[in-house]
Design an enzyme around this catalytic site. Sequence first.
Site, PDB file in Angstrom:
ATOM      1  N   GLU A 167      17.754 -33.543  19.119  1.00 58.43           N
ATOM      2  CA  GLU A 167      19.221 -33.454  19.218  1.00 58.43           C
ATOM      3  C   GLU A 167      19.783 -32.044  19.078  1.00 58.43           C
ATOM      4  OE1 GLU A 167      20.647 -36.269  16.335  1.00 58.43           O
ATOM      5  OE2 GLU A 167      19.756 -37.966  17.363  1.00 58.43           O
ATOM      6  N   GLU A 174      13.846 -44.504  21.612  1.00 53.44           N
ATOM      7  CA  GLU A 174      14.583 -45.226  20.558  1.00 53.44           C
ATOM      8  C   GLU A 174      15.453 -46.281  21.219  1.00 53.44           C
ATOM      9  OE1 GLU A 174      16.490 -42.587  17.738  1.00 53.44           O
ATOM     10  OE2 GLU A 174      14.914 -41.082  17.928  1.00 53.44           O
TER      11      GLU A 174
HETATM   12  C1  GLA Z   1      18.496 -40.739  15.621  1.00 48.32           C
HETATM   13  C2  GLA Z   1      17.189 -40.231  15.048  1.00 48.32           C
HETATM   14  C3  GLA Z   1      16.372 -41.345  14.427  1.00 48.32           C
HETATM   15  C4  GLA Z   1      17.224 -42.281  13.606  1.00 48.32           C
HETATM   16  C5  GLA Z   1      18.347 -42.805  14.436  1.00 48.32           C
HETATM   17  C6  GLA Z   1      19.210 -43.774  13.676  1.00 48.32           C
HETATM   18  O1  GLA Z   1      18.385 -41.281  16.851  1.00 48.32           O
HETATM   19  O2  GLA Z   1      16.401 -39.561  15.989  1.00 48.32           O
HETATM   20  O3  GLA Z   1      15.379 -40.795  13.628  1.00 48.32           O
HETATM   21  O4  GLA Z   1      17.694 -41.615  12.468  1.00 48.32           O
HETATM   22  O5  GLA Z   1      19.144 -41.703  14.826  1.00 48.32           O
HETATM   23  O6  GLA Z   1      18.472 -44.742  13.024  1.00 48.32           O
END
Ligand code: GLA
Length: 376
Positions: free
Chosen positions: A157, A263
């Site tokens: 990020e 994710e």
């Molecule tokens: C982001 C992070 C993850 C996690 C999510 C929320 O996407 O990369 O590690 O903390 O937020 O669960």
Amino acid sequence: MHRSLLVACVVLVSLGFGQFLAAEPALKEVFRGDFRIGVAVDTAEIKADGHGGAPSISHHFNSVSPCNFMKWEPFNPKPGVYRTEAADAFVDFGERNDMLIVGHVLFWHKQTPAWVFQDEQGNPVTREVLLERMRERVRFVAKRYGKRIGAWDVVNESIENDGRLRQSKWVKIIGDDFIEQAFRIAGEELPAGVELLYNDFSMATPAKRQAVVRMIRDLKAKGLRIDGVGMQGHWALDSPKTKQIEQSIVAYADAGVKVHITELDIDVLPRTKDMWNPAVAAKLEKDPKLDPYRDGLPDEVQAKLAKRYADLFDMFLQHRDKIERITFWGLHDGTSWLNQFPIKGCVNHPLLFDRDGKPKPAFHAVVAAKSEKRAP
Ligand code: GLA
């Protein structure tokens, strides 16, 4: 049913084979040869695997990611203090089950302890000191886990949705070459063959896509290794459009890296534009309109969720040559972070398994996306 067959079933069930007879197809087998199917797990889930009603991690998945315990804060909370127990058990588990083990995450602006950026008097450290601390972190995990961890999210990020570099403490202290330095250190310290990834949300947004593509090309032009991008996949029922996600997958692959969907979860709750601001979210906690599925997901939303997942997997299958892994962020609806974010205490339903660990229509839709051979 023929009597002897009935008797055989009763015997098998009484011998404890009930779970086996009832087991749904293993996701990892359904997509074997296409891409790996992964899941983010916590320590309790690993310990309980195969017991207690939750979906079996080892049955369904051939890749695992750690939810929180390898982030800098929990892993190395104070200088020289390392809490490795959870990560050690996680790596053992992944290895025992022949999984791609993902390290998450080396460098992020969140969940990094304040000491990393400060000297003993609390003043910001210099660029050189911070680079050395980054190197120490990578050296530590390289020595402890080596190639057992097959892929690392090196940077998380660091590019804003409009394409600009995030003005994090990393950038303020190190400078605009933070991402480059992070990949330089990771490439030098981690063994060859360990995949190095850049991971972020909103990776389907055109401005961000262009910036990430530029970053990949820039790193490669400097002779640095970047093997993949992680598209986080925290998506909603209607957005981003599947087409837009597809355009990003193609753009990243064209830039010369593998795509990991890192994710994945599909938020089904109603959202307002400003609720991502924590102060606004706190005020909305008691608003029942924003938490309408406390008693379960109505059939029509269940069907929408199934269709969304089917469309995504149809598209993923068409790009199976570019995609290495699809990882779900959570094992079942009950443990999803989306029950707590952005509003605390909601009942969300973003994954393939419900709160009882049972496969949802979305699960069957994903399996059907493969078996109907809509993909080439
Ligand atoms: C982001 C992070 C993850 C996690 C999510 C929320 O996407 O990369 O590690 O903390 O937020 O669960």
